[in-house]
Design a protein around this motif. Sequence first.
Motif: not given
Length: 358
Positions: A229, A231-233, A237
């Motif tokens: 991944c 995109e910081y989520c 993450h």
Amino acid sequence: MLNGGTESGAGSDSGRVRRGSEVFRAALMALAIPVLLSPLSARADEGVPSPTLFQPLAEPAGMILDYGFMLVATCLGIFIVVIALLAFTVIRFRVPADDKGREPPQVYGSDQLELAWTIVPVLIVVVLGLVTAGRIVALQRDEPPPGSLAVRVVGHQWWWELEYPDYGFVTANELHLPVGRVAFLELESQDVIHSFWLPQLSGKTDVIPNRTNTMWIEPQAVGMVVGQCAEYCGNQHANMLLRVFIHSPADFERWARGQQLEARKAPGVAEGRALFAHTACVNCHTVRGLSEIGHFGPDLTHLMSRTTLAAGAAANDRANLVDWITNPDHIKPGSRMPAMKLSASEVGLVAGYLESLE
Ligand code: CUA
């Protein structure tokens, strides 16, 4: 056009650039790799190849790399010309020490110079713009091409759900693709924005709630690559990893047929199976043939066919499985999976059952 291999429509520009850029490439790689790829360390085991932008195993990664080198080489060429002209001017037109009072020749308003430094940059920008537009058109495919493999990817905090609608099964965190066939991916999110990134196969594509983005991958060599991944989520993450296994078409079909089967009912694990079926495990996890109510967590029907647990956070072995069931936070702090407060012997029974899910 992978690794300087076959040419297919890249145009003469990128071909020339590639031939002349081996040293430049090596220097750029030495500088860029640690910076670009530091978040992509593969956590679950040591034998995993390092992800790299510079060894594409599929389109469109190959064409994106060629395009990047073409841009950098163009900018480097401009830089060299400008610096060379500057150095020449400084040396050639130095005012001699005994002639300090003399004014240099004035060129303000020179038509030739004004035209030259207007037209040349405009030409460069127009050519780069056309090449870029061509690449964007080549990358964009809104409809699945005929004969492509459909895969539906759903991003969750913090794992990947992978559905093969043509085959009718769901798996997680390990994508399997056949070589030489376009995979057409539909990307959705269950919660927040994620980004699907496989540096050796393709560019990044955002995974956005209430929206379906698409991308395509055409693997060109058998192997295994890692991604993650991008995109910081949320707090895990960095542990939202992904592995892709690229098989020969026959091996892929064999794998897919295995995944289509319902879960094995292995003898000797009835106690663990009953425990699994009667705790909250089944509220989140599906095991086809046992319980199909849970879709919040990964499908465990063929858990043992996967190499990692918790989206790449740990190798899929007995010790980690026990650790993971006992206290998920130990492996992945903040994980959405709760500790079920089972006794050590109950954890052992559940782990034994899960180990039978080949
Ligand atoms: Cu999902 Cu970052």
